[in-house]
Design an enzyme around this catalytic site. Structure first.
Site, PDB file in Angstrom:
ATOM      1  N   HIS A  58       8.556 -68.778  65.558  1.00  0.00           N
ATOM      2  CA  HIS A  58       8.643 -69.911  66.268  1.00  0.00           C
ATOM      3  C   HIS A  58       7.809 -69.779  67.607  1.00  0.00           C
ATOM      4  CE1 HIS A  58      11.083 -73.068  67.665  1.00  0.00           C
ATOM      5  NE2 HIS A  58      11.533 -72.460  68.881  1.00  0.00           N
ATOM      6  N   GLN A  88      12.041 -81.053  67.837  1.00  0.00           N
ATOM      7  CA  GLN A  88      10.951 -81.023  66.609  1.00  0.00           C
ATOM      8  C   GLN A  88      12.085 -81.255  65.421  1.00  0.00           C
ATOM      9  OE1 GLN A  88      10.773 -76.629  67.117  1.00  0.00           O
ATOM     10  NE2 GLN A  88      10.978 -76.552  64.735  1.00  0.00           N
ATOM     11  N   ASN A  94      11.697 -74.578  75.272  1.00  0.00           N
ATOM     12  CA  ASN A  94      11.969 -75.075  73.674  1.00  0.00           C
ATOM     13  C   ASN A  94      11.846 -76.299  73.466  1.00  0.00           C
ATOM     14  OD1 ASN A  94      12.199 -74.108  71.011  1.00  0.00           O
ATOM     15  ND2 ASN A  94      14.139 -73.094  71.446  1.00  0.00           N
ATOM     16  N   CYS A 142       7.198 -76.474  65.484  1.00  0.00           N
ATOM     17  CA  CYS A 142       7.045 -75.731  66.770  1.00  0.00           C
ATOM     18  C   CYS A 142       5.548 -75.495  67.304  1.00  0.00           C
ATOM     19  CB  CYS A 142       7.822 -74.510  66.842  1.00  0.00           C
ATOM     20  SG  CYS A 142       7.572 -73.450  65.693  1.00  0.00           S
TER      21      CYS A 142
END
Length: 347
Positions: A290, A147, A310, A153
Site C-alpha cells: 500500500h 480509491q 490515506n 493507491c
C-alpha cells in the site's frame, strides 16, 4: 501552463484531531445475543449506506460478528490506539486485500533499471528543521479521496504529492486526475498495482497530469484518453528518493513537502484504525502492499508521530488520516514506511 482555478480546503475540514463524521459506537449490550448482533449489523449497514441482499447479508454476518468482537475487545485495552467498525467491517481479510492492496514491490523491481532519481537528496544538508509541521494547515493538501475497489493507491500517492508540491511552488491547490495515471501509465498495472516512482516518470514524460474535473476517477481500469488533449496540466521537473531506513532524513524531506511512502497494510489494526497512535507494536502485515503520503509530523502526549494521509475515504481513521509513531526502534519505521520514500521535484 494555463492558470487553473482552485479551491483551498477550509482548514476546519482537515484539522487533525477533529471528528466531523458521526462515529459508530459499540456497546457491551451489542454483543449479548445473535439478535443484538444482527441489529448492530443492520445499524452499521444503514450508517455506512451499504446494501446487501438477504443471502449476501447472511454470508457476511459471521465475518461482521468476528470483526466487531475483535474491535470491541481491542478498544477495552486502555491503549491510545482505538479501532472502529468502518466500511470494511463485513469484508474478510482476503477480500479486503484483493480489492485494496497493490503489488508495490513487483512494480518497483520491474522498473528498477529504468527508474532513476533526477538528483541526489536535495534536503541532505537542510538545517533549522521545525519541530512540527502540518501541510494541511498551510493549504497544500487536498480533501481526502477514496480509491474504492481498485488497487490504485500508488497513483493516489503520486498525484497527492504532486498536488502538494505544485501548491507549495505556485500557491495553487489543484485536484489532479488519478484516473489519467491509472489509464495511461503503461509501466504500471492500473488497479492491479504500481509504484509512485514510475508514476512520477509518467507525469514527467507526458507533459504533466490534468485536473480531476477533466478526467474523473471511476474505480477501475479504462482506456487512456490522454490523446484527447487537455491544455490545463500540472507538471513536475523530477523526483528524488529519501535515503532508505532513515526517519531523520524523512523528517528533513517532510519539513519541505509531503512525501509518498510505501507500507505494509495487511493487519487488522490498520484496516480498522480509528484514532490514536499507531505504533510498531501494532501488526501491519508482512508485505509492502500500500502507499500513502506523509503530510506532516509532530509530538503530543502519545509521543512523536507522523501524519499519514490515506485514500480510503473519510470513514477510515481520523477523517481519512492516521497518527503513526515516529522514531521506531526498527530503522525501517512502522509498517516499513521509511524503506522507500520519494517526492516529486518542481523548480
Amino acid at each position: 501552463m494555463a492558470v487553473m482555478k482552485f479551491f483551498i480546503v477550509p482548514l476546519i475540514l482537515i484539522a487533525f484531531m477533529s471528528h466531523l463524521c458521526e462515529s459508530f459506537e459499540l456497546e457491551r449490550k451489542d454483543f449479548e445475543s445473535e439478535k443484538s448482533l444482527m441489529q448492530l449489523y443492520k445499524r452499521w449497514s444503514s450508517h455506512h449506506r451499504i446494501s446487501r441482499n438477504a443471502n449476501e447479508m447472511h454470508k457476511r454476518f459471521k465475518v461482521f460478528k468476528d470483526n466487531a468482537k475483535q474491535v470491541f475487545k481491542k478498544n477495552q485495552m486502555g491503549k491510545s490506539l482505538k479501532l472502529k467498525l468502518n466500511q470494511f467491517a463485513d469484508m474478510s481479510d482476503d477480500e479486503f486485500r484483493s480489492i485494496h492492496s497493490s503489488n508495490i514491490t513487483h512494480y518497483k523491481n520491474l522498473h528498477a533499471k529504468t527508474i532513476g532519481r533526477v538528483g541526489g537528496f536535495m534536503y541532505e544538508h537542510a538545517k533549522e528543521i521545525p519541530s512540527s509541521i502540518d501541510w494541511r494547515k498551510k493549504g497544500a493538501v487536498n480533501a481526502i479521496k477514496d480509491q474504492g475497489r481498485c488497487g490504485s493507491c500508488w497513483a493516489f500517492a503520486a498525484v497527492a504529492a504532486v498536488e502538494s508540491i505544485h501548491q507549495i511552488k505556485t500557491n495553487e491547490l489543484v485536484s489532479l486526475s488519478e484516473q489519467e495515471v491509472v489509464d495511461c501509465d503503461y509501466k504500471d498495472g492500473g488497479c492491479r498495482g504500481g509504484h509512485y516512482n514510475s508514476a512520477f516518470e509518467f507525469i514527467m514524460e507526458n507533459d504533466g497530469v490534468t485536473a480531476e474535473d477533466n478526467y474523473p476517477y471511476f474505480e477501475g481500469d479504462g482506456y487512456c484518453r490522454r490523446r484527447g488533449g487537455y491544455k490545463e496540466r500540472v507538471t513536475i521537473d523530477g523526483y528524488e528518493n529519501v535515503p532508505r531506513n532513515n526517519e531523520h532524513a524523512l523528517m528533513k524531506a517532510v519539513a519541505h513537502q509531503p512525501v509518498a511512502v510505501a507500507i505494509a497494510s495487511g493487519g487488522f489494526d490498520f484496516k480498522f484504525y480509528g484514532q490514536g497512535m499507531f505504533t510498531e507494536e501494532n501488526f501491519c502485515g508482512y508485505n509492502i502492499d500500500h502507499t500513502v503520503v506523509v503530510v506532516g509530523y509532530g509530538t503530543d502526549e502519545d509521543g512523536d508521530y507522523w501524519i499519514i494521509r490515506n485514500q480510503y475515504g473519510t470513514q477510515w481513521g481520523m477523517n481519512g488520516y492516521m497518527k503513526m509513531q515516529r522514531g521506531a526502534r526498527n530503522p525501517q519505521g512502522v509498517c516499513g514506511m521509511a524503506m522507500q520514500p520519494a517526492y516529486p521535484v518542481k523548480y
